[in-house]
Design an enzyme around this catalytic site. Structure first.
Site, short mmCIF file in Angstrom:
data_model
loop_
_atom_site.label_atom_id
_atom_site.label_comp_id
_atom_site.label_asym_id
_atom_site.label_seq_id
_atom_site.Cartn_x
_atom_site.Cartn_y
_atom_site.Cartn_z
N LYS A 76 0.87 -1.17 0.00
CA LYS A 76 0.00 0.00 0.00
C LYS A 76 0.91 1.23 0.00
O LYS A 76 1.95 1.23 0.68
CB LYS A 76 -0.88 -0.03 1.26
CG LYS A 76 -1.90 1.08 1.36
CD LYS A 76 -2.75 0.91 2.63
CE LYS A 76 -3.83 1.98 2.74
NZ LYS A 76 -4.66 1.81 3.95
N SER A 151 -9.69 1.96 3.13
CA SER A 151 -8.79 2.68 2.26
C SER A 151 -7.79 1.82 1.49
O SER A 151 -7.24 2.29 0.50
CB SER A 151 -8.00 3.70 3.10
OG SER A 151 -7.14 3.04 4.00
N SER A 175 -9.95 -0.45 7.28
CA SER A 175 -9.34 -0.23 5.95
C SER A 175 -8.67 -1.44 5.31
O SER A 175 -8.32 -1.38 4.14
CB SER A 175 -8.32 0.91 6.02
OG SER A 175 -8.97 2.15 5.96
#
Lengths: 484, 95
Positions: A76, A151, A175
């Site tokens: 990420k 997210s 997330s």
């Protein structure tokens, strides 16, 4: 080869069926061909990945291979990666090339893992749909008109579309788990303090925790063992032994006490999701788990508590972006104050600004007691609810999200509607508990996630329950038709 | 609206955020909705409850006050918008 799991790839590499260079070249080609429509990646590190793959093949030949030698994964874009662009999904860090590696990146690389690239995410991890990214929304491989959640939406979409077998993610309020549920992948958020936050760009430091998104529970176990452990560079890292997760998940779940949260099945939960979750629990019962009902009476306070605590911490953490030392700087400013205000005004997107301002408000003179202090008290109540529930059960189970993947643009008008998508996941962050989402069914062709929460340090029980479930079910093997 | 334009302007200044004119109306509206939403916390039964300090009741660990990192200034400053002789440059502060 693109549909193989980490464990399958590891076995194939060991047998000599293929090389790491073959694996990496194949996945890079697939990312090149398919990511245009998904937008799961912000950066692809193709050249670097091929170099590392070559070295991994050499290491295997010479007998010096680490636990993850030659296995591909993606990070990420919230994790700092030395000499590689690290944007955190923001215009603020559009040109930020990190001078160092995050602890997670470092540990996985030392074990031999190969980074294929950095994935798209909600700006500074603030969002549940990936629509707040400066780099555009990620699309859900199950239906390109829908959100993959957020997210960590880029990580989840990349794993679901078989562009990578695994991805790192971070989870402040859901997330990792919510995007895992919405894309038919496995996502685990470990106990607060389990994985070092060093080099992980901070959002809300008392809630943030790194974890992984994979397609199977045993792949998650494999990675988590490498990522976990004490790190003196993170002052909230906790020195607690790291079990061999992979070895422990093979144990049958006979006698495991699982609590169904009564409040989770109240109004607000999609009926199809409820049915899929009940089915999954019946399956666990058939394997010997003992089901009962538990109460989390303060569940409805989770989201409002979170939206005081998280913005308060974010307003403090994001004050480091000042247009002076790194990050976006506005042109043509009048004075230093204007430099700060304009650089931040231009560098941050609307949702990030709203959260910074919410945090500033709840911490400001005259409001601190009513909001921030009150929220920390309610957080105690929520944490006590879990503690009481774990007196009678080993794990708590329910849905990960109240509905399957929603359409892009469906929830952008009202922040509260978007925030409520995390109603089942936020409690684990507030209480610092480990939690996992695993695929458990489909509603109209869209995946549903089963959410498991355990007491502190119970990662192996979560992974064990998910692994035993995956041994007798096939939901986790379902792949979007266009990405087979 | 629980917040008005003046309050939002004040919060934006405290947070050092410049909002464009066309962002204002939406920010006032959405921030108000968020404040209204979190207002429900006031109804929670917290009379004798202690605020949570740490999810695992840990205390903050301290390290010895010793230099542990090597000088990496030039590499770190490659990300700075404007530097000179190892210093960060900002608009003139003192006339």
């Amino acid at each position: 080869m693109h549909s193989m799991t980490l464990v399958e790839l590891r076995d194939g590499l060991q047998r000599g069926d293929f090389s790491s260079r073959d694996v990496v070249a194949g996945l890079l080609e697939r990312i090149e061909a398919r990511d245009g429509e998904l937008n799961a990646f912000i950066t692809v590190t193709a050249e670097q990945a091929m170099d590392v793959a070559g070295r991994a093949d050499d290491a295997r030949a010479n007998g010096g291979a680490g636990a993850l030698n030659g296995l591909p994964l993606v990070h990420k874009d919230i994790f700092c990666t030395r000499d590689v662009l690290t944007t955190c999904g923001s215009r603020m860090l559009e040109d930020f090339v990190s001078p160092y590696d995050a602890a997670v990146v470092e540990r996985l690389a030392s074990a031999g893992a190969i980074m294929l690239g950095k994935t798209n995410m909600d700006e500074f991890a603030m969002g549940s749909s990936n629509e707040t990214s400066y780099y555009g929304p990620v699309r859900n491989p199950w239906d390109l008109s829908r959100s993959p959640g957020g997210s960590s939406g880029g990580s989840a979409a990349a794993v679901a579309a078989r562009l990578t077998p695994a991805a790192t993610g971070t989870d402040t309020g859901g997330s990792i788990r919510q995007p895992a549920a919405l894309t038919n992948t496995v996502g685990i958020k470990p106990t607060y303090g389990r994985v070092s936050r060093y080099g992980m760009i901070a959002f809300a430091s008392s809630l943030d925790q790194a974890g992984v998104i994979t397609r199977t529970a045993d792949d998650a176990a494999l990675l988590l063992k490498v990522m976990s452990g004490f790190d003196e560079r993170d002052s909230t890292s906790i020195d607690h032994p790291v079990p061999d997760y992979e070895a422990l998940i093979g144990k049958p779940i006979k006698g495991l006490r699982i609590g169904m949260v009564r409040q989770h099945f109240d109004a607000g939960l999609d009926e199809g999701c409820a049915t899929a979750v009940r089915e999954a629990l019946s399956e666990l019962e058939r394997q010997g788990a003992v089901l009962s009902e538990v109460d989390l009476p303060n569940l409805d306070y989770c989201v409002p508590t979170y939206y005081v605590v998280a913005p308060a911490e974010c307003s403090s953490n994001l004050s480091r972006f000042d247009g002076v030392r790194f990050g976006h700087r506005a042109d043509n400013v009048e004075d230093l104050l204007d430099l700060y205000c304009s650089s931040r005004g231009e560098g941050f997107g609307a949702e990030v600004k709203r959260r910074i301002m919410t945090g500033t408000y709840v911490l400001s003179a005259g409001y601190y007691d009513a909001y921030y202090l009150q929220a920390q008290k309610v957080r105690h109540l929520i944490s006590d609810d879990f503690r009481r529930a774990f007196e009678s059960v080993d794990l708590i189970a329910g849905p990960t999200a109240p509905e399957p993947a929603f359409g892009l643009g469906d929830k952008t008008d009202d922040p509260i509607t978007m925030y409520l998508n995390d109603i089942y996941t936020i409690g684990a962050n507030l209480a610092g508990l480990p939690a996992l989402s695993a695929p458990c069914g489909m509603v109209d062709g869209l995946p549903v996630g089963l959410h498991l929460v355990g007491p502190h340090w119970s990662e192996e029980t979560l992974l064990q329950a998910a692994h035993q479930y995956q041994l007798v079910t096939d939901w986790h093997k379902a792949c979007p038709e266009a990405y087979k | 609206m629980s917040l008005d334009k003046e309050q939002v302007q004040h919060i934006a200044m405290l947070a050092r955020l410049r909002l464009a004119d066309d962002e204002f109306a939406e920010t006032v509206d959405k921030l108000s909705r968020i404040v209204d939403f979190v207002d429900q916390l006031s109804a929670a039964p917290t009379a004798d409850v202690v605020p949570m300090a740490h999810p695992l009741n840990q205390t903050q660990r301290l390290r010895p006050d010793a230099v542990t990192e090597a000088d990496d200034r030039d590499h770190i400053q490659e990300n700075a918008p404007e530097t000179a002789d190892g210093l960060y440059l900002v608009p003139r502060v003192i006339e």
